[in-house]
Write a protein that holds these residues in place. Structure first.
Motif, PDB file in Angstrom:
ATOM      1  N   GLU A 190       0.817  -1.213   0.000  1.00 54.80           N
ATOM      2  CA  GLU A 190       0.000   0.000   0.000  1.00 54.80           C
ATOM      3  C   GLU A 190       0.852   1.264   0.000  1.00 54.80           C
ATOM      4  OE1 GLU A 190      -3.431   0.666  -0.215  1.00 54.80           O
ATOM      5  OE2 GLU A 190      -3.335  -1.382  -0.954  1.00 54.80           O
ATOM      6  N   VAL A 191       1.935   1.255   0.765  1.00 55.71           N
ATOM      7  CA  VAL A 191       2.808   2.431   0.804  1.00 55.71           C
ATOM      8  C   VAL A 191       3.455   2.644  -0.556  1.00 55.71           C
ATOM      9  CG1 VAL A 191       4.943   3.351   1.778  1.00 55.71           C
ATOM     10  CG2 VAL A 191       3.225   2.408   3.279  1.00 55.71           C
ATOM     11  N   VAL A 192       3.881   1.555  -1.203  1.00 57.19           N
ATOM     12  CA  VAL A 192       4.487   1.674  -2.530  1.00 57.19           C
ATOM     13  C   VAL A 192       3.450   2.156  -3.547  1.00 57.19           C
ATOM     14  CG1 VAL A 192       5.497   0.347  -4.422  1.00 57.19           C
ATOM     15  CG2 VAL A 192       6.309  -0.008  -2.099  1.00 57.19           C
ATOM     16  N   LYS A 193       2.244   1.609  -3.469  1.00 55.68           N
ATOM     17  CA  LYS A 193       1.187   1.916  -4.444  1.00 55.68           C
ATOM     18  C   LYS A 193       0.583   3.315  -4.239  1.00 55.68           C
ATOM     19  CE  LYS A 193      -3.355   0.103  -5.710  1.00 55.68           C
ATOM     20  NZ  LYS A 193      -4.329  -0.945  -5.372  1.00 55.68           N
ATOM     21  N   ASN A 194       0.182   3.623  -2.995  1.00 56.83           N
ATOM     22  CA  ASN A 194      -0.551   4.865  -2.722  1.00 56.83           C
ATOM     23  C   ASN A 194       0.258   5.930  -1.994  1.00 56.83           C
ATOM     24  OD1 ASN A 194      -2.880   3.677  -3.800  1.00 56.83           O
ATOM     25  ND2 ASN A 194      -3.401   2.779  -1.829  1.00 56.83           N
ATOM     26  N   GLY A 195       1.370   5.547  -1.410  1.00 56.64           N
ATOM     27  CA  GLY A 195       2.154   6.503  -0.647  1.00 56.64           C
ATOM     28  C   GLY A 195       1.650   6.706   0.769  1.00 56.64           C
ATOM     29  N   LYS A 196       0.651   5.908   1.198  1.00 51.11           N
ATOM     30  CA  LYS A 196       0.077   6.069   2.530  1.00 51.11           C
ATOM     31  C   LYS A 196      -0.546   4.749   2.978  1.00 51.11           C
ATOM     32  CE  LYS A 196      -2.309   9.936   3.740  1.00 51.11           C
ATOM     33  NZ  LYS A 196      -3.478  10.828   3.827  1.00 51.11           N
ATOM     34  N   PHE A 197      -0.379   4.429   4.267  1.00 52.70           N
ATOM     35  CA  PHE A 197      -0.997   3.237   4.860  1.00 52.70           C
ATOM     36  C   PHE A 197      -1.326   3.556   6.312  1.00 52.70           C
ATOM     37  CE2 PHE A 197      -0.561  -0.851   7.205  1.00 52.70           C
ATOM     38  CZ  PHE A 197      -1.612  -1.525   6.616  1.00 52.70           C
ATOM     39  N   THR A 198      -2.541   3.242   6.746  1.00 50.84           N
ATOM     40  CA  THR A 198      -2.955   3.547   8.111  1.00 50.84           C
ATOM     41  C   THR A 198      -3.289   2.264   8.858  1.00 50.84           C
ATOM     42  OG1 THR A 198      -3.894   5.628   7.366  1.00 50.84           O
ATOM     43  CG2 THR A 198      -4.579   4.858   9.521  1.00 50.84           C
ATOM     44  N   LEU A 199      -2.710   2.121  10.044  1.00 52.45           N
ATOM     45  CA  LEU A 199      -3.104   1.076  10.976  1.00 52.45           C
ATOM     46  C   LEU A 199      -4.107   1.744  11.915  1.00 52.45           C
ATOM     47  CD1 LEU A 199       0.303  -0.560  11.854  1.00 52.45           C
ATOM     48  CD2 LEU A 199      -1.668  -1.715  10.889  1.00 52.45           C
ATOM     49  N   PRO A 200      -5.401   1.435  11.790  1.00 54.75           N
ATOM     50  CA  PRO A 200      -6.422   2.141  12.566  1.00 54.75           C
ATOM     51  C   PRO A 200      -6.119   2.128  14.066  1.00 54.75           C
ATOM     52  CG  PRO A 200      -7.442   0.730  10.942  1.00 54.75           C
ATOM     53  CD  PRO A 200      -5.987   0.406  10.932  1.00 54.75           C
ATOM     54  N   GLY A 201      -6.184   3.304  14.674  1.00 59.75           N
ATOM     55  CA  GLY A 201      -5.959   3.440  16.096  1.00 59.75           C
ATOM     56  C   GLY A 201      -4.492   3.435  16.506  1.00 59.75           C
ATOM     57  N   LEU A 202      -3.566   3.323  15.537  1.00 61.64           N
ATOM     58  CA  LEU A 202      -2.163   3.214  15.907  1.00 61.64           C
ATOM     59  C   LEU A 202      -1.268   4.209  15.175  1.00 61.64           C
ATOM     60  CD1 LEU A 202      -0.432   1.509  17.794  1.00 61.64           C
ATOM     61  CD2 LEU A 202       0.044   0.011  15.877  1.00 61.64           C
TER      62      LEU A 202
END
Length: 110
Positions: free
Chosen positions: A52-64
């Motif tokens: 996801e970071v490579v594809k979109n430039g952003k990744f979220t771990l909910p609550g963390l």
């Protein structure tokens, strides 16, 4: 105040960080699952996050945490003044840097 900050930094350095195995054990006990299954989930989470970071430039771990990429510009080489001395600086190419930020819910708890 400076001494308090230094003591706090020393305390953080001596604190034992949780390893992947310890995290897997804790999660397995809490969720009543096998440690091997939880370990596979952690591996898959890291793999999905990387994609996801490579594809979109952003990744979220909910609550963390939120992991973002940032592009740094190339810098020119030459001479620069650093702390009163003239220093030769090598040119640096443009690069992408990965940064992690705590989400708002985590900031409020700390």
């Amino acid at each position: 105040k400076a001494m308090k900050a230094m003591k706090a930094m020393k305390a953080m350095k001596t604190a034992k960080l949780m390893s992947k195995g310890t995290l897997a054990t804790e999660l397995a006990e809490a969720a009543e699952l096998k440690k091997s299954d939880v370990s596979k989930v952690l591996d898959l989470l890291a793999e999905i996050g990387t994609k996801e970071v490579v594809k979109n430039g952003k990744f979220t771990l909910p609550g963390l945490a939120m992991i973002k990429t940032r592009k740094k510009k190339a810098t020119k080489g030459g001479k620069r003044m650093m702390s009163g001395k003239e220093v030769k600086v090598k040119p640096q190419p443009a690069k992408t840097v990965v940064k992690a930020f705590p989400v708002a819910a985590l900031k409020q708890q700390i």
